[in-house]
Every structure is written in structure tokens, then in C-alpha cells.
Design a protein around this motif. Structure first.
Motif, mmCIF file in Angstrom:
data_model
loop_
_atom_site.group_PDB
_atom_site.id
_atom_site.type_symbol
_atom_site.label_atom_id
_atom_site.label_comp_id
_atom_site.label_asym_id
_atom_site.label_seq_id
_atom_site.Cartn_x
_atom_site.Cartn_y
_atom_site.Cartn_z
ATOM 1 N N ALA A 1 126.403 83.356 22.782
ATOM 2 C CA ALA A 1 125.019 83.256 23.248
ATOM 3 C C ALA A 1 124.202 82.381 22.317
ATOM 4 N N GLN A 2 123.273 81.675 22.915
ATOM 5 C CA GLN A 2 122.407 80.778 22.148
ATOM 6 C C GLN A 2 121.100 80.606 22.916
ATOM 7 N N GLY A 3 119.990 80.771 22.243
ATOM 8 C CA GLY A 3 118.708 80.596 22.919
ATOM 9 C C GLY A 3 118.567 81.569 24.085
ATOM 10 N N CYS A 4 118.272 81.064 25.279
ATOM 11 C CA CYS A 4 118.114 81.938 26.455
ATOM 12 C C CYS A 4 119.409 82.068 27.242
ATOM 13 N N THR A 5 120.497 81.548 26.719
ATOM 14 C CA THR A 5 121.734 81.475 27.496
ATOM 15 C C THR A 5 122.854 82.327 26.904
ATOM 16 N N ILE A 6 123.549 83.037 27.803
ATOM 17 C CA ILE A 6 124.781 83.740 27.425
ATOM 18 C C ILE A 6 125.920 83.091 28.200
ATOM 19 N N TRP A 7 127.054 82.867 27.545
ATOM 20 C CA TRP A 7 128.229 82.333 28.235
ATOM 21 C C TRP A 7 129.252 83.433 28.410
ATOM 22 N N ILE B 1 137.398 76.623 26.404
ATOM 23 C CA ILE B 1 136.632 76.779 27.643
ATOM 24 C C ILE B 1 135.641 75.637 27.694
ATOM 25 N N SER B 2 135.606 74.958 28.806
ATOM 26 C CA SER B 2 134.586 73.920 28.895
ATOM 27 C C SER B 2 133.340 74.538 29.508
ATOM 28 N N ARG B 3 132.223 73.945 29.259
ATOM 29 C CA ARG B 3 130.979 74.498 29.798
ATOM 30 C C ARG B 3 130.915 74.188 31.279
ATOM 31 N N ALA B 4 131.210 75.214 32.088
ATOM 32 C CA ALA B 4 131.284 75.002 33.525
ATOM 33 C C ALA B 4 129.894 74.731 34.104
ATOM 34 N N ASP B 5 128.888 75.209 33.432
ATOM 35 C CA ASP B 5 127.560 75.142 34.019
ATOM 36 C C ASP B 5 126.564 74.630 32.985
ATOM 37 N N PRO B 6 126.779 73.404 32.503
ATOM 38 C CA PRO B 6 125.905 72.922 31.447
ATOM 39 C C PRO B 6 124.487 72.675 31.954
ATOM 40 N N ARG B 7 123.512 72.955 31.143
ATOM 41 C CA ARG B 7 122.119 72.725 31.512
ATOM 42 C C ARG B 7 121.464 71.912 30.416
ATOM 43 N N PRO B 8 120.618 70.991 30.786
ATOM 44 C CA PRO B 8 119.923 70.253 29.736
ATOM 45 C C PRO B 8 119.045 71.209 28.940
ATOM 46 N N GLY B 9 119.073 71.038 27.644
ATOM 47 C CA GLY B 9 118.164 71.798 26.795
ATOM 48 C C GLY B 9 118.558 73.230 26.569
ATOM 49 N N ASP B 10 119.763 73.652 26.919
ATOM 50 C CA ASP B 10 120.104 75.063 26.714
ATOM 51 C C ASP B 10 120.861 75.277 25.410
#
Ligand SMILES: Cc1ncc(COP(=O)(O)O)c(C=O)c1O
Length: 453
Positions: free
Chosen positions: A74-80, A14-23
Motif C-alpha cells: 500500500a502507498q498513499g490512497c492505494t492498496i494493491w 506482479i505488474s501493475r495491472a491497474d496503474p493510475r497517474p499520481g498514485d
């Protein structure tokens, strides 16, 4: 569809469809991101069917209808999710993820402990239990000293209620309206929602209820009471913040009545409200404090109560084995708790919660001011913020809309008109702004779609 075609065969990336800097790191790109299922749709079908047949049929249907995705990492404040979409976690496991998801220092501590010894053999001393209890006593208010370790918040509350009864020889427990203390029978009896209680009556005898935030109401109720159990801020009751001084006044009244003060800090503990513990807002030392959620940094299930030594001795000085738990105080849970407490202090997450909490509260209040027909009130302390809707019906639009915008949020359990925002304490200012934009989008959409309800 069950079983997929086997781990490794035809494994998808799965590629990161919604990448965010610093996540966080690129955590989703791995061969087993779909837990061995051949495609995201296969995984969806498998999980739904498992839930429908083997977990909870009505809940499966509700979750499906509301478009609930599958969490895979999940990592930090982000869940995939299983489609690689990233979500900012503002439900935060209802307060579990104070340090964010998968904190590397806690994981390292747990991993190292797992290699050595995971669960206690029970007949010998346990190093990590001793250390975690000592550290907890150092961080807890005043002279709270002796801990009992278990695996959940409700067990911590059961332990505290039993301790209070055994220490005082009294049965009456005073609790607050709209309280939430858990769902095992004793904790449920002290909780305040009829829907959760009705199928299980008769509940534990001797529970008396008083309005939350009203110290004077305790005067009559505390006569012959073993304890007053109270949340420093009611979480599941709809994020209700009492007036400053409430716990102090309760402390004085408990002392006068010879009743114990139990602070249920399962949700408010470990920095959530911008204080290390919710009681610190009033500078109050309870007789017993219950903890769970943030205690192990979101890695291992854990709960505990911590009590004053004289109170513990009054109950158990001659009865060391009347309240125990096989899994409670395991080496794994205690290693996680030790690491989590160190991170909380070293990274000054209490101050962070206060700062980001002020930003979140102000931003949510601005949304309320813009849409008064939809949002009736916004309140909170630190990073426990409640958005009270003018009508429960709006929630069914706003929460899924926020999810579509990539932000998780949740209702409070006892008050479905209140959406709670409860992100990790490591949340950044930019992430708070993103969540606020999603909230605004949800509220604006609800007004446009549903009008004035
Ligand atoms: C204040 C409080 N006490 C107790 C509990 C019960 O904890 P658990 O769900 O881990 O049993 C909760 C859960 O939300 C809580 O908020």
C-alpha cells in the motif's frame, strides 16, 4: 497449501495491472510481492487456510464469499492486491490512514528510531515520549496537557474511564445510544450494540445511556456521574453528526453536574472531520480526549488519552503507577506520532479534509437523489461520510461491486445499513470522483439487480 517454495526461488513479479497517474511509485514490482508464494493462487490458498484454521473460521468463510482479495502492498490512497490490482482505499483502516499508507516521512522517522532504540526499557526517561506528549498538548484544544500512551483506541477509552472514576470518586458513566468505544470490557460497557455485549454480561456497572445529539437528555442522567463520554461524530454508530452546539451544551451540563466530559476522538481526531479535533467544531475543551487511529500516521499501532492537569492530579498525583502499559509510549510509536503530527500540520490536511469532504458529501448526495429507493440518506463531516441504505440488503451488492470497480468501502460496526466512506486526508479530487463513480455503479447495479427491497 503452506510454505510455498521458498523466498526467491521462482519468485514472481506482479505488474501493475491497474496503474493510475499520481498514485505513487511503482510499488508492486518486486520479487517478494507474493511474500514468497510461487503464485497468486498459491498465496490465496495459503492465506485462506491459515485464516480458516488459525485465525477466525467463520470470518474466513465470509471474506472468501464476498471475494475479499489479499492486500500485499500500500502507498498513499492505494492498496494493491495479490493479483496486482490497485484499489482506492475509501475504508481507510476505519480512519487510521489520515496521511495515506506508508507516508515516507513517518517511515523515515520510525526507521531511524528503530536503528537507535525501539521499545522502552521502562526504568529510564524516554525522549520521544516526552516530545510526543508535549506536541500533542500543543495541538490539543485548550489546557489539555498530560497524556497516557497505549496501543489502541479501546485502551485509551479504558484509561479515560478509570481516570474519570479515580478523579471524581464517582462510578456512573453516561454514554450515548449507538456509541462505539471499543471492545475491552470497560469500553464495551459504554458502547451501544447488544450483539457485541450479550456474550460477556455482566458488563461494567453504572453505565447510563442517553440519545446522541440531545443535550437536554443529559440533565437527569448526569446526576452523580463521573463522566459523559461522547464521540464528536458517531462513526461506528452510522456516521451520526450532532447539531452544532451539542458539545458546548454538554460541556455546560457536565460543569453544572461536576462530571467530566470525555471526548472520544479515536476516529474523529487529527483532521478527519475537517477540524483538527472534532471538539473544535464547537470550540469545546473536554476534560479528557481519547485518541488512536490517525495518531501515528498509520505506521505503528498507538493510542492515548490527554487530560487536564488538575483532573489527572485529582486521580493520580499520589499514584503514579496505578494505570500503566508495558508497550505504551514506546519510542517507535512516539517517533511515528511526532512525525505524523508534523505532516498533518505542515501539509494542512485539516483544510484538505474539509474541501475533499465537501466534494465527497455532495457527490454521494447526488447519487442518493438519483436512486432514492436505494439510498435513504447521506451525511457526514469532513472525510467521514455515511451512505445510509434504504435496506441493509443493498449493502451486500454495493460493497463488493465497489471493490470490483477498484474502491474499498465498509459498513459501520453498529449500523450495517450505513456504508462509510473514509479515505486518507491526502485524497485528490480525481480520486474522490473515481470513488463516487464506483459508488454510483454499485448503487445503480443494486437497484437494477434487486429492485425495491
Ligand atoms: C470512537 C472510537 N472509539 C474507540 C474505538 C476502538 O478503537 P480500537 O479498535 O483501536 O480499539 C473506535 C474504533 O473504531 C472508535 O471509532
Amino acid at each position: 497449501m503452506r510454505g510455498a517454495s521458498g523466498r526467491g526461488s521462482g519468485a514472481r513479479r506482479i505488474s501493475r495491472a491497474d496503474p493510475r497517474p499520481g498514485d505513487g511509485a511503482a510499488v508492486i514490482e518486486s520479487n517478494d510481492a507474493l511474500y514468497g508464494a510461487p503464485s497468486a493462487r498459491d498465496l490465496e490458498a495459503e492465506v485462506f487456510e491459515d485464516y480458516r484454521r488459525y485465525v477466525n473460521p467463520p470470518l474466513a468463510r465470509v471474506m472468501k464469499l464476498s471475494g475479499s482479495p489479499i492486500e500485499v502492498r500500500a502507498q498513499g490512497c492505494t492498496i494493491w492486491d495479490h493479483n496486482g490490482k490497485a484499489y482506492l482505499d475509501f475504508a481507510g483502516g476505519y480512519g487510521v490512514f489520515t496521511l495515506g499508507h506508508s507516508h515516507p516521512r513517518v517511515i523515515a522517522a520510525v526507521r531511524a528510531q528503530m536503528e537507535r532504540l525501539s521499545l522502552s526499557g521502562k526504568t529510564m526517561f524516554n525522549v520521544q515520549l516526552g516530545r510526543a506528549s508535549r506536541r500533542l498538548a500543543e495541538l490539543a484544544p485548550g489546557d489539555l496537557a498530560i497524556s497516557f500512551w497505549c496501543n489502541s483506541g479501546t485502551e485509551a477509552v479504558e484509561g479515560a474511564i478509570k481516570l474519570a472514576r479515580a478523579a471524581t470518586g464517582r462510578a456512573k458513566i453516561v454514554a450515548t445510544l449507538d456509541a462505539y468505544h471499543g471492545k475491552t470490557l470497560g469500553a464495551l460497557s459504554a458502547s451501544g450494540r447488544e450483539t457485541f455485549q450479550a456474550p460477556f454480561r455482566p458488563l461494567m456497572d453504572g453505565v447510563v445511556r442517553v440519545p446522541f445529539g440531545d443535550a437536554a437528555a443529559l440533565d437527569a442522567a448526569l446526576t452523580d456521574a463521573a463522566a459523559f463520554i461522547v464521540e464528536p461524530v458517531q462513526g461506528e454508530g452510522g456516521v451520526n453528526v450532532p447539531p452544532p452546539g451539542y458539545l458546548r451544551a454538554a460541556r455546560e451540563r457536565c460543569d453544572a453536574a461536576g462530571a467530566l466530559l470525555i471526548a472520544d476522538e479515536v476516529q474523529t481526531g487529527f483532521g478527519r472531520c475537517g477540524y483538527r479535533f472534532g471538539c473544535d467544531r464547537d470550540g469545546v475543551v473536554p476534560d479528557v480526549m481519547t485518541l488512536a487511529k490517525g495518531l501515528s500516521g498509520g505506521i505503528v499501532p498507538v493510542g492515548a488519552y490527554i487530560a487536564r492537569t488538575d483532573v489527572w492530579n485529582r486521580a493520580y498525583a499520589k499514584l503514579p503507577l496505578v494505570h500503566t502499559s508495558t508497550f505504551g509510549g514506546s519510542e517507535l510509536a512516539c517517533a511515528a506520532a511526532l512525525a505524523a503530527m508534523e505532516v498533518l500540520e505542515a501539509d494542512d490536511l485539516v483544510a484538505a479534509a474539509r474541501e475533499r469532504g465537501a466534494q465527497l458529501l455532495a457527490g454521494a448526495r447526488a447519487v442518493a437523489a438519483e436512486f432514492p429507493a436505494v439510498v435513504a440518506d447521506v451525511r457526514g463531516l469532513g472525510l467521514l461520510v455515511g451512505v445510509e441504505l434504504a435496506n441493509e440488503g443493498y449493502g451486500g451488492w454495493i460493497i463488493p461491486e465497489m471493490l470490483r470497480a477498484g474502491v474499498t468501502a465498509a459498513w459501520t460496526l453498529n449500523q450495517q445499513r450505513v456504508i462509510r466512506l473514509e479515505p486518507p486526508l491526502i485524497v485528490s479530487a480525481a480520486e474522490v470522483d473515481r470513488a463516487l463513480a464506483a459508488l454510483r455503479k454499485g448503487v445503480a447495479g443494486a437497484y437494477e439487480k434487486l429492485g425495491r427491497l
